[in-house]
Write a protein that holds these residues in place. Structure first.
Motif, short mmCIF file in Angstrom:
data_model
loop_
_atom_site.label_atom_id
_atom_site.label_comp_id
_atom_site.label_asym_id
_atom_site.label_seq_id
_atom_site.Cartn_x
_atom_site.Cartn_y
_atom_site.Cartn_z
N ASP A 1 6.52 1.30 -14.83
CA ASP A 1 6.84 0.15 -14.21
C ASP A 1 5.73 -0.29 -13.17
O ASP A 1 4.71 0.69 -13.03
CB ASP A 1 7.99 0.47 -13.28
N THR A 2 5.52 -1.25 -12.63
CA THR A 2 4.54 -1.76 -11.71
C THR A 2 4.57 -1.71 -10.24
O THR A 2 5.63 -2.10 -9.80
CB THR A 2 3.96 -3.43 -12.11
N ILE A 3 3.71 -0.87 -9.70
CA ILE A 3 3.67 -0.85 -8.13
C ILE A 3 2.19 -1.68 -7.72
O ILE A 3 1.29 -1.43 -8.28
CB ILE A 3 3.39 0.70 -7.85
N MET A 4 2.48 -2.49 -6.82
CA MET A 4 1.32 -3.19 -6.10
C MET A 4 0.90 -2.32 -4.99
O MET A 4 1.99 -2.25 -4.17
CB MET A 4 1.39 -4.59 -5.95
N SER A 5 -0.32 -2.03 -4.74
CA SER A 5 -0.74 -1.20 -3.33
C SER A 5 -2.21 -1.43 -3.12
O SER A 5 -2.84 -1.74 -3.92
CB SER A 5 -0.43 0.32 -3.89
N PRO B 1 5.73 -7.17 -9.40
CA PRO B 1 5.74 -5.87 -9.33
C PRO B 1 7.20 -5.29 -9.18
O PRO B 1 8.06 -6.07 -8.60
CB PRO B 1 4.91 -5.04 -8.10
N LYS B 2 7.61 -3.94 -9.25
CA LYS B 2 9.04 -3.45 -9.09
C LYS B 2 8.74 -3.31 -7.61
O LYS B 2 10.06 -3.25 -6.75
CB LYS B 2 9.26 -2.36 -9.96
N ILE B 3 7.60 -2.50 -6.98
CA ILE B 3 7.46 -2.22 -5.93
C ILE B 3 6.27 -2.72 -5.14
O ILE B 3 5.13 -2.81 -5.67
CB ILE B 3 7.40 -0.66 -5.48
N LEU B 4 6.31 -3.31 -3.92
CA LEU B 4 5.17 -3.68 -3.23
C LEU B 4 5.24 -2.68 -2.07
O LEU B 4 6.16 -2.71 -1.12
CB LEU B 4 5.36 -5.38 -2.78
N LEU B 5 3.92 -1.90 -2.33
CA LEU B 5 3.94 -0.80 -1.22
C LEU B 5 2.71 -1.21 -0.19
O LEU B 5 1.61 -1.53 -0.51
CB LEU B 5 3.30 0.16 -2.05
N SER B 6 3.06 -1.04 1.16
CA SER B 6 2.11 -1.38 1.99
C SER B 6 1.86 -0.14 2.90
O SER B 6 2.66 0.92 2.93
CB SER B 6 2.51 -2.42 2.94
N GLY B 7 1.02 0.14 3.71
CA GLY B 7 0.58 1.12 4.41
C GLY B 7 -0.69 1.70 3.80
O GLY B 7 -0.91 1.49 2.78
N ALA B 8 -1.47 2.35 4.87
CA ALA B 8 -2.76 2.79 4.40
C ALA B 8 -3.41 3.91 5.22
O ALA B 8 -2.70 4.31 6.28
CB ALA B 8 -3.48 1.63 4.92
#
Ligand SMILES: *Cc1c(COP(=O)(O)O)cnc(C)c1O
Length: 559
Positions: free
Chosen positions: A258-262, A312-319
């Motif tokens: 599955d797709t994660i955007m980060s 995406p299935k997940i849009l991930l934020s944070g760094a």
């Protein structure tokens, strides 16, 4: 002035005399005993020592027949310096030289009248700040920190030496590693406690082994406090680290492929957000997003366009290296439009969120992951917060999904850390971290150094040393290290150097702020950073700064 006083049966009458004599001059608290039956002096020494150690009392007075048992018991507490004084001279000297804060008196040794005189002299004498006395008191405090492991000194001198070297390093260097902090003594006590002995697979009330009542209590407190502190519906405090917390969320929600955007790793993302060398990049289809080339900040419109296309299935934020405020509300809107999960990894900024110095992602995100040791300043570990509807999936992803027995000693230390964050002074701390960071950043910037994105809103900033001075981040970090200032090399957005050399350094203020440094110290440190980088090959500059940095560090000892 607040004084806590106690005795045993042998010192009962003298305590009454002292209470009466001092009542007019200070706020005196009688911690017992209240009748003259036989009792155990350590019980009463402990009460007074706890008041002095915690700052609830400025001074303690303890009375027994000789003063000896009381002083032995009280001196087992950190920050307590108890002394037996049977002359006025001794009382004055021990205040001046040793900064004694607990007076122990022997009722069989001094007359009541003279005891009152001794106590008055003790309370009236200020601590002498002469350099040699201050230095010796500092050594006393350090001995206290090492007493955590006084057993090791004997049993395993090699490991003791490593711990001592870390204490020495912390006391003599300026730590600006943005992902580090200085843990509290209370956290370290919980982390080193006997809770380490317990196997507790499962969750409070539903364990696989017997005998889990004590650790259940600790873990329940950690979960409850985490939810209260961050306003979350559910908390899982078992992940061993931040990467494991992210893994738990992926396992709970999506399938391999599955797709994660980060955020791309070389622009400030994290290994566990999909680096090809990490499990995340091997198992999932990762589509990185980037910051804007001009502003070096997140461009939410561009992010929205990309997310709508990628779905995406997940849009991930944070760094781990993004110096600006993240707009979680805007990211929620994007996730709603795309129909994907919003996951926020607040590992770096968790302390700022807890202290109100960065907007919280919790009201917006489906899952929030974090570490507990960065700006949050607790034990090395991870945690996931989520909405109630995901609680079951999350908990089974952590156990039995990916971990066995939780580290209940570390979980207890997490609970201690969360409680500390509920104290009002932590709000000031979080705000001071940001203020310090802005001042440090501006000091370096004013010396001509290019700062990525032009500044900072949080606890860290990135200096582009390549554009400014033609040096690499690697060389800059090495020169600063030689000068007693610890930072790390870091890629900057659109870096033309390899990750091993880099064009930048990352600088953070969580640890120095915990030690009590403020704007004035930041100006000094920023000036030293520029002095060293301006003269990168000049080892005499490094030696001078190292001396000055050490002097500064020793004024702000690690707790
Ligand atoms: C530090 C960090 C982590 C996790 O680190 P661990 O070393 O696994 O505890 C995860 N995400 C981000 C953004 C981080 O900065």
């Amino acid at each position: 002035m607040k004084i806590s006083m106690a005795s045993d049966h042998g010192g009962f009458e003298l305590k009454a005399t002292l209470l009466k004599a001092l009542a007019g001059t200070a706020e005196v608290l009688d911690l017992g005993p209240y009748e003259k039956a036989s009792c155990d002096y350590p019980d009463y020494a402990m009460k007074v020592a706890a008041d002095v150690a915690s700052g609830r009392a400025d001074f303690g007075i303890l009375v027994c027949r000789s003063g000896i048992g009381m002083s032995m018991a009280a001196n087992r507490f950190q920050n307590v310096r108890a002394t037996i004084c049977h002359t006025v001279d001794a009382a004055v000297t021990t205040r001046q030289h040793n900064g004694a804060n607990v007076l122990c008196l022997g009722a069989d040794i001094v007359s009541p009248e003279y005891a009152v005189e001794i106590a008055k002299a003790f309370l009236a004498t200020p601590v002498d700040n002469d350099e040699r006395h201050a230095r010796r008191r500092m050594k006393l405090e350090r001995a206290g920190r090492l007493s955590d492991c006084s057993g090791l000194m004997h049993d395993d001198p090699e490991i003791f030496a490593a711990i001592k070297a870390q204490v020495d390093q912390e006391d003599s260097e300026i730590n600006l590693i943005a992902s580090e902090n200085t843990s509290s003594r209370a956290c370290r006590e919980a982390a080193g406690s006997v809770l380490m002995n317990k196997y507790a697979e499962g969750y409070p009330g539903k364990r696989w082994y017997s005998g889990c009542l004590p650790v259940d209590a600790a873990e329940e407190l950690a979960r409850k406090r985490a939810c209260e502190l961050f306003g979350a519906e559910h908390a899982n405090v078992q992940p061993h680290c931040g990467s494991a917390a992210n893994m738990a969320v992926y396992f709970a929600t999506i399938r391999p492929g599955d797709t994660i955007m980060s955020l791309s790793l070389d622009q400030g993302g994290h290994l566990s957000h999909g680096s090809p060398v990490n499990f995340s990049g091997k198992i999932y289809n990762i589509v990185p997003y980037t910051v804007d080339r001009e502003t070096e900040m997140l461009d939410y419109d561009a992010l929205e366009r990309q997310a709508m296309e990628v779905r995406p299935k997940i849009l991930l934020s944070g760094a781990s290296a993004y110096p600006r405020t993240i707009d979680f509300k805007r990211i929620r809107e994007i996730c709603d439009k795309v129909g994907c999960l919003m996951v926020v990894d607040m590992a770096h900024i968790a302390g700022l969120v807890a202290g109100g110095a960065h907007p919280s992602p919790v009201p917006y995100a489906d899952f929030v992951t974090t570490t507990t040791h960065k700006t949050l300043g607790g034990p090395r570990g991870g945690m996931v917060l989520c909405r109630e509807k995901y609680a079951k999936a999350l908990d089974s992803a952590v156990f039995p999904g990916m971990q066995g027995g939780p580290l209940e000693n570390i979980i207890a230390a997490k609970a201690v850390c969360f409680r500390e964050w509920m104290l009002p002074e932590k709000k000031d701390y979080a705000a001071q971290v940001v203020r310090n960071c802005k001042v440090l950043c501006k000091t370096v910037q004013d010396r001509g150094y290019r700062i990525v994105s032009g500044g900072t809103d949080n606890h860290l900033f990135l200096v582009d040393v390549k554009t400014t001075k033609g040096i690499t981040g690697k060389d800059a970090a090495a020169a600063l290290d030689a000068a007693g200032i610890v930072v790390n090399k870091n890629t900057i957005p659109y870096d033309t150097e390899s990750p091993f050399r880099t064009s930048g350094i990352r600088v953070g203020t969580a640890s120095v702020t915990t030690r009590g440094m403020r704007e004035q110290e930041m100006i000094a440190i920023g000036t030293w950073i520029a002095d060293v980088l301006d003269n990168i090959a000049d080892t005499s500059v490094q030696a001078r700064v190292k001396e000055e940095a050490k002097k500064l560090a020793q004024r702000f000892l690690v707790p």
